[in-house]
Design an enzyme around this catalytic site. Structure first.
Site, PDB file in Angstrom:
ATOM      1  NE  ARG A  87       4.260 -19.071  -4.799  1.00  0.00           N
ATOM      2  CZ  ARG A  87       3.189 -18.337  -4.113  1.00  0.00           C
ATOM      3  NH1 ARG A  87       3.323 -16.910  -4.031  1.00  0.00           N
ATOM      4  NH2 ARG A  87       2.510 -18.790  -3.149  1.00  0.00           N
ATOM      5  CB  THR A  88       4.091 -24.932  -8.929  1.00  0.00           C
ATOM      6  OG1 THR A  88       4.999 -24.595  -7.820  1.00  0.00           O
ATOM      7  CG2 THR A  88       4.709 -25.974  -9.606  1.00  0.00           C
ATOM      8  CE  LYS A 100     -17.831 -38.474 -11.421  1.00  0.00           C
ATOM      9  NZ  LYS A 100     -18.204 -38.652 -12.670  1.00  0.00           N
ATOM     10  NE  ARG A 137       2.442 -28.587  -5.656  1.00  0.00           N
ATOM     11  CZ  ARG A 137       2.647 -27.271  -5.483  1.00  0.00           C
ATOM     12  NH1 ARG A 137       1.938 -26.500  -4.773  1.00  0.00           N
ATOM     13  NH2 ARG A 137       4.111 -26.805  -5.865  1.00  0.00           N
ATOM     14  CG  HIS A 186       8.485 -28.534  -5.730  1.00  0.00           C
ATOM     15  ND1 HIS A 186       8.486 -28.256  -7.063  1.00  0.00           N
ATOM     16  CD2 HIS A 186       7.652 -27.525  -5.172  1.00  0.00           C
ATOM     17  CE1 HIS A 186       7.520 -27.420  -7.231  1.00  0.00           C
ATOM     18  NE2 HIS A 186       7.295 -26.883  -6.151  1.00  0.00           N
TER      19      HIS A 186
HETATM   20  C1  NCD Z   1       6.271 -24.788  -2.000  1.00  0.00           C
HETATM   21  C2  NCD Z   1       5.571 -26.206  -2.048  1.00  0.00           C
HETATM   22  O1  NCD Z   1       4.581 -26.243  -2.752  1.00  0.00           O
HETATM   23  O2  NCD Z   1       6.238 -27.056  -1.667  1.00  0.00           O
HETATM   24  N1  NCD Z   1       5.579 -23.742  -2.826  1.00  0.00           N
HETATM   25  C3  NCD Z   1       6.017 -23.750  -4.224  1.00  0.00           C
HETATM   26  O3  NCD Z   1       5.822 -24.621  -4.910  1.00  0.00           O
HETATM   27  N2  NCD Z   1       6.392 -22.422  -4.575  1.00  0.00           N
HETATM   28  C4  NCD Z   1       6.631 -24.253  -0.743  1.00  0.00           C
HETATM   29  C5  NCD Z   1       5.481 -24.326   0.502  1.00  0.00           C
HETATM   30  O4  NCD Z   1       4.273 -24.821   0.073  1.00  0.00           O
HETATM   31  O5  NCD Z   1       5.683 -24.018   1.586  1.00  0.00           O
END
Ligand code: NCD
Length: 315
Positions: free
Chosen positions: A55-56, A84, A105, A133
């Site tokens: 999703r993100t 590397k 991320r 997040h």
């Molecule tokens: C979450 C995350 O990555 O922290 N997911 C997200 O970004 N929608 C929650 C999770 O991974 O449980």
């Protein structure tokens, strides 16, 4: 917000949250009306994902594409030079030459801040390990405010892995900008909300309770925020197995909740919410997925200087 990084929800206050809400509403309206937008047509977004994401990453990528911009991406460290032995700093100093904004991320807490320090282009934290997040918290806030028409005064339970879950960490801090909230933190004792977040609530005199009983206040709630146990943060698989199904929300249990309560989850879900809950009108987790697109369209436009935050108009 022009040219700024988005690293933590600490950066936002009531005023900026309300502005982001209004601009996300505009993005939602324009998207639903299929209005063609090309305000970011000269912009390239680099998405650097060193942890899994659906999703993100997709919502950020979709957001910039819908605004006329372009994407370059690496979805896994195995496709970048970090395998590397290249440092995060050198990777960022390289990527900044090719892009106007970086969405990152990474499994290490604090990594987005480190990345932001070594580049002049804006960096957006899309999850730094068990840290924060912020953009998920903004879309969760957008969902709550849109559904409940207010934020102050709500009774909110957060359930599951409150120790490692970065979405609940960011959301609790963001919501603490509002008054008269009542939080209930429901987790196994091994996965309780870290002290630093409870301290923030204490300082702001926001009421909270902690329990391991999902049913205790179900009939009284406005928002039930479920989370998955974060398997990837456990050193020992057995510990995870023991805790993974601690709380399961199903249709039967939901009968105890108010009609106006909403069920949220950042997703992915494992077993925490049975699929028989999905068609209940209170289930909002797939709406959250869609709201993520509108909020990220708003954020990219703001950071890249194409929206006036005061006037809330496209530039
Ligand atoms: C979450 C995350 O990555 O922290 N997911 C997200 O970004 N929608 C929650 C999770 O991974 O449980």
């Amino acid at each position: 917000m022009v040219g700024k990084d988005i690293i933590s929800v600490n950066q936002f206050n009531r005023k900026s949250l309300e502005a982001i809400y209004q601009i996300s509403l505009i993005m939602e309206k324009k998207s639903r009306e299929k209005e063609e937008l090309d305000i970011l047509k000269d912009k390239i977004m680099a998405s650097l994902f060193f942890e899994p994401s659906t999703r993100t990453r997709f919502s950020f990528e979709s957001a910039i594409l819908r605004l006329g911009g372009k994407v370059i991406s690496t979805t896994d460290a195995i496709y970048s030079s970090m395998t590397k032995g290249e440092t995060l700093k050198d990777t960022i100093k390289t990527v900044e030459k090719y892009a106007d904004i970086i969405v990152i991320r990474h499994p290490q807490k604090g990594s987005a801040k480190i990345a932001a320090r070594c580049t002049k282009i804006p960096v957006i934290n899309a999850g730094d390990g068990p840290g924060e997040h912020p953009t998920q918290a903004l879309l969760d806030f957008y969902t709550i405010k849109k559904e409940k028409r207010r934020v102050s005064g709500l009774k909110i339970s957060m359930v599951g892995d409150l120790k490692y879950g970065r979405t609940v960490h960011s959301l609790v801090k963001l919501l603490s900008n509002y008054e008269n909230l009542e939080f209930c933190f429901i987790s196994p004792k091994e996965l309780k909300m870290p002290k630093e977040y409870l301290e923030i609530l204490k300082e702001k005199k926001i009421k909270y309770t902690e329990t391991d009983n999902l049913e205790c206040n179900l009939g009284d709630l406005d928002v039930l925020y479920m989370t998955r146990v974060q398997k990837e943060r456990f050193e020992n698989e057995k510990d995870y197995e023991k805790l993974k199904d601690s709380f399961i929300l199903n249709k039967k249990l939901l009968e105890k909740a108010k009609n106006g309560m909403i069920v949220m989850h950042p997703l992915p879900r494992i077993n925490e919410i049975s699929t028989d809950v999905d068609c209940d009108p209170r289930a909002k987790y797939f709406d959250q997925v869609e709201n993520g697109l509108f909020v990220r369209m708003a954020l990219l436009s703001l950071v890249l200087g194409k929206i006036d935050i005061e006037e809330k108009v496209l530039i």
